[in-house]
Design a protein around this motif. Structure first.
Motif, PDB file in Angstrom:
ATOM      1  N   UNK A   1       0.846  -1.189   0.000  1.00 28.15           N
ATOM      2  CA  UNK A   1       0.000   0.000   0.000  1.00 28.15           C
ATOM      3  C   UNK A   1       0.881   1.238   0.000  1.00 28.15           C
ATOM      4  N   UNK A   2       0.501   2.236  -0.786  1.00 26.96           N
ATOM      5  CA  UNK A   2       1.278   3.471  -0.768  1.00 26.96           C
ATOM      6  C   UNK A   2       0.726   4.533  -1.685  1.00 26.96           C
ATOM      7  N   UNK A   3       1.409   5.656  -1.681  1.00 30.67           N
ATOM      8  CA  UNK A   3       1.085   6.748  -2.583  1.00 30.67           C
ATOM      9  C   UNK A   3       1.594   6.411  -3.971  1.00 30.67           C
ATOM     10  N   UNK A   4       0.918   6.898  -4.976  1.00 32.19           N
ATOM     11  CA  UNK A   4       1.398   6.738  -6.341  1.00 32.19           C
ATOM     12  C   UNK A   4       2.424   7.828  -6.649  1.00 32.19           C
ATOM     13  N   UNK A   5       2.070   9.073  -6.333  1.00 27.67           N
ATOM     14  CA  UNK A   5       2.909  10.215  -6.718  1.00 27.67           C
ATOM     15  C   UNK A   5       3.064  11.192  -5.558  1.00 27.67           C
ATOM     16  N   UNK A   6       4.075  12.022  -5.664  1.00 29.57           N
ATOM     17  CA  UNK A   6       4.355  13.013  -4.631  1.00 29.57           C
ATOM     18  C   UNK A   6       3.519  14.279  -4.842  1.00 29.57           C
ATOM     19  N   UNK A   7       3.830  15.324  -4.097  1.00 30.75           N
ATOM     20  CA  UNK A   7       3.069  16.570  -4.150  1.00 30.75           C
ATOM     21  C   UNK A   7       3.278  17.346  -5.453  1.00 30.75           C
ATOM     22  N   UNK A   8       4.237  16.932  -6.261  1.00 23.87           N
ATOM     23  CA  UNK A   8       4.470  17.559  -7.568  1.00 23.87           C
ATOM     24  C   UNK A   8       3.881  16.737  -8.702  1.00 23.87           C
ATOM     25  N   UNK A   9       3.287  15.591  -8.365  1.00 19.20           N
ATOM     26  CA  UNK A   9       2.742  14.709  -9.390  1.00 19.20           C
ATOM     27  C   UNK A   9       3.784  13.774  -9.978  1.00 19.20           C
ATOM     28  N   UNK A  10       4.925  13.630  -9.327  1.00 17.55           N
ATOM     29  CA  UNK A  10       6.010  12.754  -9.783  1.00 17.55           C
ATOM     30  C   UNK A  10       5.943  11.428  -9.020  1.00 17.55           C
TER      31      UNK A  10
END
Length: 195
Positions: A110-119
C-alpha cells in the motif's frame, strides 16, 4: 498462485487502515501475517503501522540492510503486507517479487502513487511496473466532490509546489485533492509568485 498487489491512493484515503484491517482478517482466521513499514515513516514512531483513526500495530522496519526475502523464507507467513510502499527502492520491490514468485506468498503493498508535484516515487514506479494487480484506494477531494488523485503539500495552510520529494507529514502538511483543484491552486500560487 500468489500475486503482488499494489494498492495506491492519495493521502488520507485509508491505506493504513486497510493494511490493519487485512492483517486482522488473516489473524482472525489463525493465519500468520508479516507486516512491514519503511524506517523513514516515523510520524507515529518507527516500527508501527498507524491509522489516523488511532489503530496501531507493530511492524518489521524496512531498512537498507533488511533482507525481506530471507525473513519471509524463515517466517513463512500466509501473507505479507507493506505500508508506505512508495518509500521502497527498486531492490526492495524486486525482493517482494521474489517472495511472490519463489516462495508463493502473496504480498499486498500500500502506498502513494505520486508526490506533491505529481512525480512518481521510486517504490511506486517499480510497483506499477511489476505488480500483478494494481488497485486504487479512493478518497474525495478536500476542496470539491471529485475523486482525489493528487497530494497537495501545504505550509501554514498555503499550498506549496517546490521542495524535497519526501517530507513526512499528515493532514497538517498534505491534502488529498483532484487534479482540477490542484491545477487551480498551482496557477494561483504561480500568479502570486509563490512557485
Amino acid at each position: 498462485m500468489a500475486k503482488l498487489y499494489f494498492r495506491y491512493g492519495a493521502m488520507n484515503s485509508g491505506k493504513s487502515i486497510e493494511v490493519l484491517r487485512t492483517a486482522h482478517n488473516y489473524e482472525e482466521q489463525g493465519k500468520r501475517v508479516l507486516l512491514f513499514t519503511p524506517a523513514i515513516d516515523d510520524r507515529y514512531g518507527v516500527g508501527a503501522v498507524t491509522s489516523r483513526i488511532g489503530i496501531q500495530k507493530e511492524a518489521v522496519v524496512i531498512t537498507a540492510s533488511l533482507d525481506m526475502y530471507k525473513l519471509a523464507e524463515r517466517e513463512r507467513p500466509n501473507c505479507i503486507l507493506v505500508d508506505e510502499a512508495q518509500f521502497l527502492n527498486e531492490t526492495q520491490v524486486k525482493a517482494l517479487c521474489d517472495i511472490v514468485d519463489e516462495l508463493n506468498i502473496p504480498v499486498i503493498a500500500y502506498g502513494l502513487r505520486a508526490d506533491f508535484r505529481g512525480k512518481l516515487f521510486e517504490g511506486s514506479y517499480h510497483l506499477l511496473a511489476l505488480a500483478d494487480k494494481i488497485e486504487e484506494v479512493k478518497t474525495v477531494c478536500w476542496s470539491c466532490q471529485r475523486k482525489a488523485t493528487m497530494n497537495m503539500r501545504c505550509k501554514d495552510g498555503v499550498p506549496v509546489f517546490e521542495g524535497e520529494q519526501i517530507m513526512i507529514g499528515g493532514n497538517e502538511s498534505y491534502l488529498p485533492v483532484c487534479r482540477k483543484c490542484y491545477s487551480q491552486a498551482r496557477k494561483k500560487a504561480k500568479a502570486a509568485g509563490g512557485e
